[in-house]
Design a protein around this motif. Structure first.
Motif, short mmCIF file in Angstrom:
data_model
loop_
_atom_site.label_atom_id
_atom_site.label_comp_id
_atom_site.label_asym_id
_atom_site.label_seq_id
_atom_site.Cartn_x
_atom_site.Cartn_y
_atom_site.Cartn_z
N ARG A 157 0.82 -1.21 0.00
CA ARG A 157 0.00 0.00 0.00
C ARG A 157 0.85 1.26 0.00
N LEU A 158 2.04 1.19 0.60
CA LEU A 158 2.90 2.38 0.57
C LEU A 158 3.33 2.66 -0.87
N ASP A 159 3.67 1.63 -1.61
CA ASP A 159 4.03 1.80 -3.01
C ASP A 159 2.84 2.35 -3.80
N HIS A 160 1.67 1.82 -3.52
CA HIS A 160 0.41 2.26 -4.14
C HIS A 160 0.18 3.76 -3.87
N ASN A 161 0.35 4.15 -2.61
CA ASN A 161 0.15 5.56 -2.26
C ASN A 161 1.20 6.45 -2.92
N ARG A 162 2.43 5.96 -2.97
CA ARG A 162 3.50 6.72 -3.63
C ARG A 162 3.18 6.91 -5.11
N ALA A 163 2.65 5.87 -5.75
CA ALA A 163 2.31 5.95 -7.17
C ALA A 163 1.20 6.97 -7.40
N ILE A 164 0.20 6.97 -6.53
CA ILE A 164 -0.89 7.96 -6.64
C ILE A 164 -0.33 9.36 -6.51
N LYS A 179 -7.88 6.93 -9.31
CA LYS A 179 -8.49 5.67 -8.88
C LYS A 179 -7.80 4.51 -9.60
N LYS A 180 -8.05 3.32 -9.07
CA LYS A 180 -7.63 2.07 -9.72
C LYS A 180 -6.12 2.00 -10.00
N MET A 181 -5.34 2.51 -9.06
CA MET A 181 -3.89 2.31 -9.14
C MET A 181 -3.61 0.86 -8.81
N THR A 182 -2.58 0.30 -9.43
CA THR A 182 -2.18 -1.07 -9.10
C THR A 182 -0.67 -1.17 -8.94
N ILE A 183 -0.25 -1.82 -7.88
CA ILE A 183 1.13 -2.30 -7.77
C ILE A 183 1.07 -3.81 -7.99
N TRP A 184 1.85 -4.30 -8.91
CA TRP A 184 1.94 -5.74 -9.16
C TRP A 184 3.26 -6.28 -8.62
N GLY A 185 3.23 -7.52 -8.09
CA GLY A 185 4.46 -8.23 -7.79
C GLY A 185 4.99 -8.07 -6.38
N ASN A 186 6.28 -7.84 -6.30
CA ASN A 186 7.01 -7.84 -5.03
C ASN A 186 7.13 -6.43 -4.49
N HIS A 187 7.12 -6.27 -3.17
CA HIS A 187 7.49 -4.99 -2.56
C HIS A 187 9.02 -4.89 -2.58
N SER A 188 9.53 -4.51 -3.75
CA SER A 188 10.98 -4.41 -3.93
C SER A 188 11.16 -3.54 -5.17
N ASP A 194 1.36 0.28 -12.15
CA ASP A 194 0.68 0.18 -13.44
C ASP A 194 -0.24 1.38 -13.68
N LEU A 195 0.10 2.18 -14.70
CA LEU A 195 -0.76 3.33 -15.05
C LEU A 195 -1.75 2.98 -16.15
N PHE A 196 -1.62 1.79 -16.73
CA PHE A 196 -2.47 1.46 -17.89
C PHE A 196 -3.89 1.09 -17.50
N HIS A 197 -4.08 0.78 -16.22
CA HIS A 197 -5.43 0.50 -15.74
C HIS A 197 -5.91 1.54 -14.74
N ALA A 198 -5.03 2.48 -14.41
CA ALA A 198 -5.41 3.53 -13.47
C ALA A 198 -6.24 4.59 -14.18
N GLU A 199 -6.99 5.35 -13.37
CA GLU A 199 -7.84 6.40 -13.94
C GLU A 199 -7.58 7.74 -13.25
N VAL A 200 -7.64 8.79 -14.06
CA VAL A 200 -7.55 10.15 -13.55
C VAL A 200 -8.83 10.87 -13.96
N SER A 201 -9.58 11.31 -13.00
CA SER A 201 -10.88 11.95 -13.27
C SER A 201 -11.69 11.12 -14.27
N GLY A 202 -11.65 9.80 -14.09
CA GLY A 202 -12.45 8.90 -14.92
C GLY A 202 -11.84 8.53 -16.26
N LYS A 203 -10.67 9.13 -16.58
CA LYS A 203 -10.03 8.80 -17.87
C LYS A 203 -8.79 7.95 -17.64
N ASN A 204 -8.40 7.19 -18.65
CA ASN A 204 -7.24 6.33 -18.52
C ASN A 204 -5.98 7.15 -18.18
#
Ligand code: NAX
Length: 328
Positions: A157-164, A179-188, A194-204
């Motif tokens: 979640r820290l990586d997730h929050n950093r990405a946001i 919305k819909k930020m994703t961190i995949w894999g290892n905490h390392s 992943d920005l390809f599935h994340a949304e900004v104000s409803g847009k990709n």
């Protein structure tokens, strides 16, 4: 109800603990109407320092803090625990090989897994923050055969929050638009934000950024190496932000993720997205009533596939190493 929820925290006298305990005690985890009982685990030499932290907790006179118990025996401290936040771990010191790190932590997380198995409450939820978080969670899970494997998670979640936060700054929008930020894999450093599935104000989000080079050469490494940048600037590793993410992760797990959004959690794979079953890998998940579900049906392009596979490969290597050490 007014029965206190028992929250066990390990490594309670450490830096993250110093931020985390006060947030939990003040109601940031379970809300202003739920009393909490803190059950704090430390190694023997740190108990005196932990007593000082408990004095400060007392001095806050938090209305939601029902009591505090401290000790160095996980069989006692995990007794009846409803939530366990495993923060304490053996840090990597100079000259330590990865194998040494895995076996030092293996000793901690096998013992704690067994103690949770034998003493925690039936509704236990376990979040692992201590590094290497994914593999420590795998070790604890493997040593707790009576606890369903979905009750274990490792913190991304820290990586997730950093990405946001990085994306919001790039686009000049409030974090609440993302919305819909994703961190995949290892905490390392191999993690894949992943920005390809994340949304900004409803847009990709990737389309809103419109700059693949920024994503590859700036965004991903900035998020993945943020921990090192904090150490460089602060002279100590992230603590308050790690505590905050530990709270966010446990709170959303128990209270549920927001409608129309998801969160990142490292959980035991069921084979989704080609991640081998059983390893603890980060996924997009939704949560409800204390259970999580991996978001299904996302299309993974070649770029994302390569990034996810690289991080998962590292997790498989860690799993193989702890298997060889007899820890799982
Ligand atoms: P500190 O070294 O300040 O505190 C760790 C505490 O754990 C110490 O007080 C130590 O005595 C205690 N401890 C060690 N073995 C124990 C055991 N067997 N039982 C109970 N307590 C034990 O580290 P801190 O900065 O608080 O970080 C704690 C862990 O979080 C580290 O492993 C760190 O690498 C990890 N982090 C994980 C993050 C994540 O996002 N997953 C980010 C922040 C952090 O780096």
């Amino acid at each position: 109800s007014n029965t206190p929820v028992k929250v066990a925290v390990t490594g309670a006298a450490g830096q993250i603990g110093y931020s985390l305990l006060f947030r939990i005690a003040s109601g940031a985890l379970l809300g202003p109407d739920t009393p909490v009982q803190l059950q704090l685990l430390e190694i023997e030499p740190a108990l005196k320092s932990l007593e000082g932290v408990v004095m400060e907790l007392d001095d806050c006179a938090f209305p939601t803090l029902a009591g505090v118990e401290i000790g160095s025996d996980p069989n006692v401290i995990f007794d009846g625990a409803n939530i366990a936040l495993l923060v304490g771990a053996r840090p990597r010191t100079k000259g330590m090989e990865r194998g040494d790190l895995l076996s030092a932590n293996g000793a901690i997380f096998t013992g704690q897994g067994k103690a949770l198995n034998d003493h925690a409450a039936d509704d236990i939820r376990i979040g692992v923050t201590g590094n290497p978080a994914n593999t420590n969670a795998l070790i604890a899970m493997s040593n707790a055969p009576d606890i369903p494997s979905e009750r274990f998670s490792a913190l991304t979640r820290l990586d997730h929050n950093r990405a946001i936060s990085q994306l919001a700054a790039k686009l000049g929008v409030p974090v609440t638009e993302i919305k819909k930020m994703t961190i995949w894999g290892n905490h390392s450093a191999t993690q894949y934000p992943d920005l390809f599935h994340a949304e900004v104000s409803g847009k990709n989000a990737a389309e809103a950024v419109g700059d693949q080079a920024w994503i590859e050469n700036d965004f991903i490494p900035t998020v993945a190496k943020r921990g090192a940048a904090i150490i460089e600037a602060r002279g100590a590793s992230s603590a308050a932000s790690a505590a905050s993410a530990t709270i966010d992760a446990a709170r959303d797990w128990i209270k549920g993720s927001a409608e129309g959004d998801w969160i990142s959690m490292a959980v035991a794979s069921d084979g989704s997205y080609g991640v081998p079953e059983g390893i603890i890998s980060s996924f997009p998940v939704t949560t409800k009533n204390g259970d999580w579900e991996i978001v299904q049906g996302l299309e993974i392009d070649d770029f994302s596939r390569g990034k996810i596979d690289a991080s998962v490969k590292e997790l498989e290597e860690e799993r193989d190493a702890v298997k060889e050490l007899g820890l799982i």
